[in-house]
Design an enzyme around this catalytic site. Structure first.
Site, PDB file in Angstrom:
ATOM      1  N   THR A  50       1.034  -1.322   0.073  1.00  0.00           N
ATOM      2  CA  THR A  50      -0.102   0.053  -0.126  1.00  0.00           C
ATOM      3  C   THR A  50       0.871   1.264   0.132  1.00  0.00           C
ATOM      4  OG1 THR A  50      -0.242  -0.175   2.294  1.00  0.00           O
ATOM      5  CG2 THR A  50      -1.790  -1.268   1.354  1.00  0.00           C
ATOM      6  N   GLU A  77      -5.797  -3.504  -2.169  1.00  0.00           N
ATOM      7  CA  GLU A  77      -6.478  -4.796  -1.773  1.00  0.00           C
ATOM      8  C   GLU A  77      -7.167  -5.583  -2.601  1.00  0.00           C
ATOM      9  OE1 GLU A  77      -5.402  -2.180   1.874  1.00  0.00           O
ATOM     10  OE2 GLU A  77      -6.108  -1.818  -0.137  1.00  0.00           O
ATOM     11  N   LYS A 137     -16.389  16.196  10.948  1.00  0.00           N
ATOM     12  CA  LYS A 137     -17.253  16.245  12.014  1.00  0.00           C
ATOM     13  C   LYS A 137     -17.382  17.585  12.513  1.00  0.00           C
ATOM     14  CE  LYS A 137     -19.898  13.110  14.838  1.00  0.00           C
ATOM     15  NZ  LYS A 137     -20.252  11.735  15.497  1.00  0.00           N
ATOM     16  N   TRP A 181     -21.727  15.067   9.542  1.00  0.00           N
ATOM     17  CA  TRP A 181     -20.579  15.083   8.773  1.00  0.00           C
ATOM     18  C   TRP A 181     -20.648  15.894   7.390  1.00  0.00           C
ATOM     19  CZ3 TRP A 181     -16.825  12.319  10.921  1.00  0.00           C
ATOM     20  CH2 TRP A 181     -17.101  11.167  11.726  1.00  0.00           C
TER      21      TRP A 181
END
Length: 536
Positions: free
Chosen positions: A180, A326, A436, A441
Site C-alpha cells: 500500500t 487490496e 465532523k 458530517w
C-alpha cells in the site's frame, strides 16, 4: 471440464500465438523503442532462463524498481510465469519505507532503472537479502554504480535461448507482491494470485468499458502500484498495441504519445487529466486527440467540471473508476446505464461523476456504525465492504492489520459511501478524512468538487481543522490556474450557491501546489502536518 489452472502463462501464450506482429512501443532513454509480441515472448523467455541461472527458486521474490516501460512488462511475465513472485516496489516511498518493504519481502534480486540507481545505492547496505542488482538501461555499457554484483539487463538476457518451458502449478500461487502507499504507518503487503489477476483481466475485458485488439493503450498509472490497474495483462491478452511512457514522463511527453501513437484509451489519476487538459489549452492546435475513445480516471474523486471540460473542449469521454490496492484494484466503474442516455446532459453528468457500478464478479455491502446495512437512497452513508475472487484475504505477514481490516469474511475498505437506487456508488470520504462539525458530517470530497467547479481553480483539497465549539471545521487549500486571479470573497460567493451554508470553509488558503502522495493523490496527511506546524 478439464482441471486447468488459471495462470498468467495463458495471457502470454495468446499474445504470442494470435497477435505475434502487434506492436509494443516504449519511450526509452535513447528514444522510442518498438517491438512485437513475438519479440516480447522471446525476451520474456530469455529473462526466465536468466533467473534460473541466477539461482532464484520457485516462490522467491524478485523486486522491480522501475517506471512504465517494455523491460518492466517483461518482468511482469517472466517472474510470475516461472513460478516466482514479482515485488513491484513503489519508487516514491520514503527511504525508511523502501528499506522496510524490500526487507519485509526478503527480495533476492532487484531490477532497477538506470536513472533510479542513486536511490538504491543509498540504501543497498541495509538490504541484506538482495544478492544481485540488475540495471535496466538501453546503453551498451553498464552505467557506473556502487551496487554490488550489478549486471546490465541486456547483457543478462543476451545469450539465453528464446523459448521456455513454462511450468504448471496451483492457480492460487502468488504472482505479484505489492504494498500500500502508506498514508498512515508503514506500507502493508498485498499478494496477488495468478487466479485473482486472471479473473480481474476477464472482468476488465467485459465490465471495464471494454477494449479490444483495435485499441492503442497508454497506461499512465504506474506499474509499481497496483499492477498499473491490471492493464499490462489485459492489454496483452487482447493483443492491443501498448504504449509505455518510460522514465519520468512529463505532461508534454504524454500529450505527444497520445497524438503520435494514436492512443485510443488510457488510465490515470485526476491530477494527470487536469495537467493534460491545461497543457492542451496552453498549446492550441498542437495535438490531435480525435482518435481517443475514452480515458479512465481513478485514485481519487473526479470533479464533474473536469468531465464536462473534456467533453466540450476535447470531445473525449472521461469516466471514473474506483478500487484499492487490496482489490487488484478495480471494483466499480462509472458506466452509464442505457436508460440514462436520453436524460438531459446535466443529469447524465451527475451519474457519471459518481464512483460507478459494481463490476462483474464481486459482492458488496454498506454498513453503518452499528453493523446494519444502509438504504440505497443516495443519502444514507456507511462503510463499504467487499468480497470476491480478486479481493485479498489477508495482509502479507501482518496478522494485526489483517484482523483490523476484515469483518466476517468481508474486506473493510475504510471508505464512507452512499449508493443510490440505480446502484451507483458515491465515495463520500475516507473514514479519516470526513469532517465532523457540530455532530454532522461534511464530505471533504464533495466540497473539493464544488470548489474545483470554479473556472479559475486548478486544484483544491479540504481538511478538517480543530474548532473549540464545532469540534472540526473545513479548511480549503486552493491552487489557482496560471494566468487567473481569484479572491476568497469571490470563491466563497461561488460556493454559497452550491453547498449548504454550514459546509462553507472557515478559511480558504491559496497555495502554489497541493502536495501529492506517491501515486498522485492529494496528500491530506501532509496538509494536516503543514497546518499543525503553521505552514498554512
Amino acid at each position: 471440464m478439464m482441471d486447468y489452472p488459471l495462470l498468467l502463462r495463458s495471457v502470454l501464450y495468446r499474445a504470442n500465438t494470435v497477435f505475434p506482429e502487434k506492436e509494443i512501443v516504449s519511450r526509452d532513454y535513447s528514444g522510442i523503442f518498438r517491438y512485437t509480441y513475438r519479440a516480447l515472448y522471446q525476451r520474456v523467455s530469455q529473462l526466465a532462463r536468466a533467473l534460473d541461472r541466477l539461482g532464484i527458486d520457485a516462490h522467491e521474490h524478485v523486486a522491480s524498481f522501475a517506471w512504465n516501460h517494455h523491460r518492466h512488462l517483461e518482468l511482469y511475465f517472466a517472474v510470475p510465469c516461472s513460478q516466482r513472485v514479482l515485488h513491484t516496489v513503489n519508487i516514491r516511498l520514503f527511504k525508511e519505507q523502501l528499506i522496510y518493504v524490500i526487507n519485509h519481502a526478503k527480495d533476492r534480486v532487484l531490477f532497477v532503472d538506470e536513472d533510479l540507481l542513486p536511490v538504491i545505492e543509498e540504501i543497498a547496505t541495509e538490504l541484506p537479502t538482495v544478492h544481485t542488482y540488475i540495471v535496466m538501461t538501453d546503453k551498451s555499457e553498464l552505467p557506473a554504480t556502487s551496487l554490488p554484483n550489478a549486471i546490465s539487463y541486456e547483457n543478462l538476457i543476451a545469450h539465453e535461448e528464446k523459448d521456455y518451458e513454462w511450468p504448471i502449478f496451483d492457480e492460487n500461487t502468488t504472482a505479484i507482491l505489492g504494498y500500500t502507499s502508506a498514508t498512515t504507518g508503514m506500507p502493508k503487503g498485498v499478494e496477488y494470485s495468478h487466479r485473482g489477476l486472471y479473473l480481474h483481466c476477464l472482468m476488465a475485458l467485459t465490465g471495464e468499458l471494454g477494449t479490444d485488439e483495435s485499441d492503442v493503450t497508454l497506461p499512465i498509472v504506474p506499474m509499481f502500484h497496483v499492477n498499473a490497474w491490471g492493464r499490462p495483462y489485459s492489454d496483452t491478452w487482447i493483443g492491443a498495441k501498448q504504449v509505455y511512457p518510460g522514465s519520468r514522463p512529463q505532461i508534454s511527453d504524454l500529450c505527444t504519445l497520445i497524438d503520435q501513437e494514436k492512443v485510443t484509451y488510457s488510465v490515470g489519476v485526476p491530477t494527470v487529466w487536469m495537467g493534460i487538459l491545461n497543457y492542451v489549452r496552453q498549446h492550441p492546435g498542437k495535438f490531435d486527440f480525435r482518435h481517443v475513445r475514452y480515458f479512465l480516471s481513478g485514485g481519487s474523486a473526479l470533479p464533474m467540471a473536469l468531465i464536462e471540460a473534456y467533453e466540450k473542449e476535447l470531445n473525449i469521454h472521461l469516466y471514473q473508476g474506483y478500487g484499492q490496492t487490496e482489490t487488484t484494484p478495480v471494483t466499480f466503474i462509472g458506466m452509464q446505464k442505457a436508460k440514462f442516455q436520453s436524460l438531459p446532459y446535466a443529469e447524465q453528468l451527475q451519474k457519471r461523476a459518481k464512483s460507478g457500478l459494481l463490476v462483474p464478479g464481486l459482492e458488496m455491502k454498506i454498513i453503518n456504525a452499528g453493523g446494519e446495512e444502509i438504504a440505497h437512497d443516495g443519502v444514507e452513508m456507511g462503510e463499504l465492504l467487499l468480497k470476491g475472487p480478486w479481493v485479498i484475504k489477508e495482509y502479507y505477514q501482518d496478522p494485526e492489520k489483517t484482523k483490523e481490516s476484515f469483518k466476517d469474511g468481508w474486506f473493510r475498505t475504510g471508505d464512507i459511501v452512499t449508493m443510490d437506487q440505480d446502484g451507483y456508488l458515491q465515495i463520500v470520504d475516507r473514514t479519516r478524512d470526513l469532517i465532523k462539525s457540530g455532530g454532522e458530517w461534511i464530505s471533504s470530497v464533495d466540497l473539493e468538487n464544488a470548489i474545483m467547479g470554479h473556472p479559475a481553480v486548478a486544484e483544491a483539497a479540504v481538511i478538517g481543522i480543530p474548532h473549540e465549539r464545532w469540534q472540526e471545521r473545513p479548511l480549503a487549500c486552493v491552487v489557482v490556474k496560471p494566468g487567473e486571479t481569484l479572491t476568497k470573497e469571490a470563491l466563497m460567493a461561488f460556493l454559497e450557491a452550491r453547498v449548504a451554508r454550514w459546509w462553507l470553509p472557515d478559511d480558504l488558503v491559496f497555495v502554489s501546489e497541493i502536495p501529492k502522495t506517491s501515486v498522485g493523490k492529494f496528500s491530506k496527511k501532509t496538509l494536516r502536518e503543514q497546518y499543525n506546524s503553521g505552514q498554512l
